[in-house]
Design a protein around this motif. Sequence first.
Motif: not given
Length: 340
Positions: A159-162, A173-179, A246-250
């Motif tokens: 698993l990867t996150a971005e 309010t602004t919006e991000h996307s966790l991919i 392990t947790p993935i932090v972005v």
Amino acid sequence: MTSTCAKCGFQNVGGAQFCANPACGAYLPWDRARQPETGRVPVAEQRAGVRVELAETALTVEPGQTAETQVTIHNTGTRVEQFEVRLFGPAAVWGQADPAELAVYPGTKATCAVRFTPPRSSSAGAGRWDFGVLVESSVNAGLHADATGWLTVGTFSALTAELWPQVTRGRGTTEHSLILVNGGNLSEVVKLGAADDSGELRLDLPASVSAGPGRTTVPVRVTVVSGQDDGRTYRFTVTATPRDRTPIVVNGSRAVPAAPRPQPAPAPAPSPPRPEPPPEPPRPQVVYVPAGAPRQRTAGCLGGLIRLVLWCAFIALLLAAASWAYDNQDQVRSWLESLQ
């Protein structure tokens, strides 16, 4: 004593069970009690048959590794058979038979290896995958047999996150996307969390999400709760924790534009200088001539006449001197030389 093959007519050594002709190999039954006195060999009945066995019908393999089993082919017929081995079923895309073709003599058996190597990717889903081994004769059309089994593919996680975009800008309010990209072969239940150091942001996102193999997009809404609009940039983090990993932090940022400040009123433009009034024309002067003025005017005219006469006399004298000097050049030259 020899025996003649009833199929191809080849002369075989007496007592042989199979025809020695490489192109035939037929079974040669021989019964001395039934042999006629003429020595003719009775024609044996020909038959074809095949049977397939798997050494293991249940295989287990980890993605990226290889599982192997043996296939035994029994020729139950009376002729030499040329068999082709093929795989079918969902797991056949990862398998191969070695060798894929082999010859088997009547009443004997032969073996080949069947190997399965599923890739370490999301296409090799974890769980049970059925397969079959089909054996077909290229000599006798329609002669075939098969055996079936199943392959159990193990699990693996990748698993990867971005976060996209990493920086947003605005006052609301602004919006991000966790991919989330799941490169493993099973669905992951991912726990989500977000935090900022300043404590002035509200971060809205689900507490968890089920990420199947492939790409999953999760919205992340960011709001500045302090109400400040001083042009600062707030930093925050989003954490994705898969099961037993392990947790993935972005990292992300939220920029707030500064409020527009009132601009001072522009100073009035200086008025153009006033044109100076034109000078007044000189006023005429009135001269009062006393009664004795005619006499003074007469005296002034006489003086001017005298001065004119004197100038004329002076000019005439110069002309005379110049004429004399021209006529007496030798004398003047000698006089000048004597002065030197």
